[in-house]
Design a protein around this motif. Sequence first.
Motif, PDB file in Angstrom:
ATOM      1  N   SER A 178      44.161  41.815  36.852  1.00  0.00           N
ATOM      2  CA  SER A 178      43.614  42.761  37.837  1.00  0.00           C
ATOM      3  C   SER A 178      42.192  42.409  38.238  1.00  0.00           C
ATOM      4  N   GLY A 179      41.432  41.877  37.293  1.00  0.00           N
ATOM      5  CA  GLY A 179      40.052  41.514  37.614  1.00  0.00           C
ATOM      6  C   GLY A 179      39.940  40.325  38.551  1.00  0.00           C
ATOM      7  N   ARG A 180      41.023  39.568  38.704  1.00  0.00           N
ATOM      8  CA  ARG A 180      40.993  38.395  39.579  1.00  0.00           C
ATOM      9  C   ARG A 180      41.601  38.669  40.957  1.00  0.00           C
ATOM     10  N   VAL A 181      42.046  39.907  41.165  1.00  0.00           N
ATOM     11  CA  VAL A 181      42.636  40.236  42.466  1.00  0.00           C
ATOM     12  C   VAL A 181      41.537  40.250  43.514  1.00  0.00           C
ATOM     13  N   GLY A 182      41.759  39.526  44.585  1.00  0.00           N
ATOM     14  CA  GLY A 182      40.738  39.387  45.620  1.00  0.00           C
ATOM     15  C   GLY A 182      40.552  40.645  46.448  1.00  0.00           C
ATOM     16  N   VAL A 183      39.340  40.799  47.021  1.00  0.00           N
ATOM     17  CA  VAL A 183      39.046  41.869  47.974  1.00  0.00           C
ATOM     18  C   VAL A 183      38.946  41.206  49.336  1.00  0.00           C
ATOM     19  N   GLU A 184      40.001  41.375  50.134  1.00  0.00           N
ATOM     20  CA  GLU A 184      40.116  40.625  51.373  1.00  0.00           C
ATOM     21  C   GLU A 184      39.603  41.436  52.559  1.00  0.00           C
ATOM     22  N   GLY A 185      39.187  40.729  53.609  1.00  0.00           N
ATOM     23  CA  GLY A 185      38.735  41.377  54.838  1.00  0.00           C
ATOM     24  C   GLY A 185      37.294  41.042  55.167  1.00  0.00           C
ATOM     25  N   GLU A 186      36.965  41.079  56.459  1.00  0.00           N
ATOM     26  CA  GLU A 186      35.609  40.780  56.911  1.00  0.00           C
ATOM     27  C   GLU A 186      34.760  42.034  57.053  1.00  0.00           C
TER      28      GLU A 186
ATOM     29  N   LYS B 100      43.968  49.704  47.834  1.00  0.00           N
ATOM     30  CA  LYS B 100      45.319  49.269  47.471  1.00  0.00           C
ATOM     31  C   LYS B 100      45.347  48.626  46.085  1.00  0.00           C
ATOM     32  N   THR B 101      44.273  47.916  45.738  1.00  0.00           N
ATOM     33  CA  THR B 101      44.202  47.297  44.416  1.00  0.00           C
ATOM     34  C   THR B 101      44.124  48.354  43.321  1.00  0.00           C
ATOM     35  N   LEU B 102      43.290  49.371  43.548  1.00  0.00           N
ATOM     36  CA  LEU B 102      43.173  50.454  42.571  1.00  0.00           C
ATOM     37  C   LEU B 102      44.489  51.231  42.456  1.00  0.00           C
ATOM     38  N   GLU B 103      45.179  51.393  43.579  1.00  0.00           N
ATOM     39  CA  GLU B 103      46.482  52.049  43.542  1.00  0.00           C
ATOM     40  C   GLU B 103      47.468  51.262  42.681  1.00  0.00           C
TER      41      GLU B 103
END
Length: 586
Positions: A485-493, A504-507
């Motif tokens: 979970s700590g390696r899941v990227g946060v995508e978007g500009e 969505k990641t926290l969900e």
Amino acid sequence: MSTAGDVFKDIQRIEADVLIIGGGAAGMIAAVGAIRAGARPLVVTKGTYASGSSSMARGGYSVAIGHADPEDSPQLFFEDAIKASYGLANPRLARLMCSESIDRTLELDAWGLGLVKRPDGRFDQRESSRPHRYPRLVHCGKLMGKPLMQALARKTRALGVEPLDHVMLVDLLRADGEIVGAWGFRYREGVPVLIHARSTVIATGGAPQLHEINDSPPTVTGDGYAMALRAGAELIDMEFIDYQLLTAAPAKLVGYPCHSSGFLNHGGHLLNRDGERFMSRYDPQNMERAPRAMINRGVAMEIFEGRGTGNNAVCIDVRHVFEEINVTAMADVVKTFVNAGVDPRKDFMEVTSGPHTYLGGVRIDEWGRTTVEGLYAGGEAAGGVHGANRLGGAALSDTYVFGYRAGIAAGCEAAARKSPARDAGEWREAIDALRERIARPQGGVSPDEWRRGVQKLVISSIGQVRREDRLVAGLAKLDEFEKVSGRVGVEGESVRERCECLRKTLETQNLIAVARMLGTAALNRKESRGGHFRLDYPAADNGRYLGNIALWREGGALRHELRPVPDVSRGAKSPPRVPSTAAMVA
């Protein structure tokens, strides 16, 4: 334009008497209860007010008001509910649902819900699925969800409720053994939100997004279950899910809730890929009129054992009763299929089994109190009302009764608590950690792929057809998903894109927590009962498992214990100063 570095710089601070987390039917009716108790509620929703799974309600809901048959009564409704629960419903909660749903129905009608009535003013009540002994389904003629949301939204706004929407609440705040609010963030603007409250009600619904095919809004992700567990509350009956038949094909209708009980109650047949009416294997006496848990168990087994269609589905055949069905509430469903290229006059409808209602949840007493001071729950977020299986149409009845009771108790008991201190609860480090996470460079594990991986694991190892080796392997795999979970990227500009990605990641983290609860309870219930089916233990075992599995977190680990079903004679103490208007119809 804002950049990622601007995110979470300022904190929005809010104080309320009662914080209600969730803007669906349970949350809105809890707000009414809190106001009647003299409290000032704040309703916070992750979606748009009003929202939640109740917005998808279809045929109606069950109430023993006796307008279809004067022989019906709340006592008979209660007996049917206990039977449907396979003996595991908390009888104190079930009795309240069956009796107080009458007052809530009269109240909703007064608020303009639009329930269909006969010329003499009595409610029109339709046949319900077994084991209902009488027609109990009150309805709005067609779909229930939209008029219900409109009626509740009108009423709460008229009472002065100003909801806070598009807010992801991440965790509850706890201080001195009590819940004192929650913290989260506005995921469209990237602003942290800190809410201190004297009482908090969880009304967040279930966790349907744990399954790739479901019939609920995408924001219903088990947040309340996970938050309550992390805050020290107990949950019960998490192994039991009320599955419902959902559309499996064509692609544009996947997940569409096709009101299958309406088709089957009017004489439709369930067929496997060989054209066999397979319910003769699972309930030869009742066939397609079997209890919903048995219908869905039969569908799941046909697919599991390779007798499903190429779309991993079975078929509903209504050709022989089409003219009868096409003048009922299912006419709109028929039209939807026809518009998608499936004509039930001559074609089969393909359906599969997906989650409709989570039957377990946060353990509550008769007033929605949880096992943690200052925390309440109602609706699908709460557990104990339905046991191993629920009666058809009882989900909304439960929601009205215990959403309202939780709001009343939270409002009454808030008056006896001090306002939380400005810094109460451990939130500073958590918000700092979220700041750091949102500012990370893009890359790493894709959040969407991570979510899909969890969903596929649930279907293959923890889902409807369970076995010890599959459950053990699934729980181990959940550990692996949690570690990345700590390696899941946060995508978007933009800020909004990155914050919605973080939401969505926290969900998904919450969904993993729910999957672990589900898998742990399922592994330790070595029998089959209601919405829980074990291939290796296909029969019910009343000698060892006529009880509820409680779950809680201790020392960072998930603990469990099988406990007896509560005694009907030992009721909870009422909150102080319950208003005389508690049962008011206005």
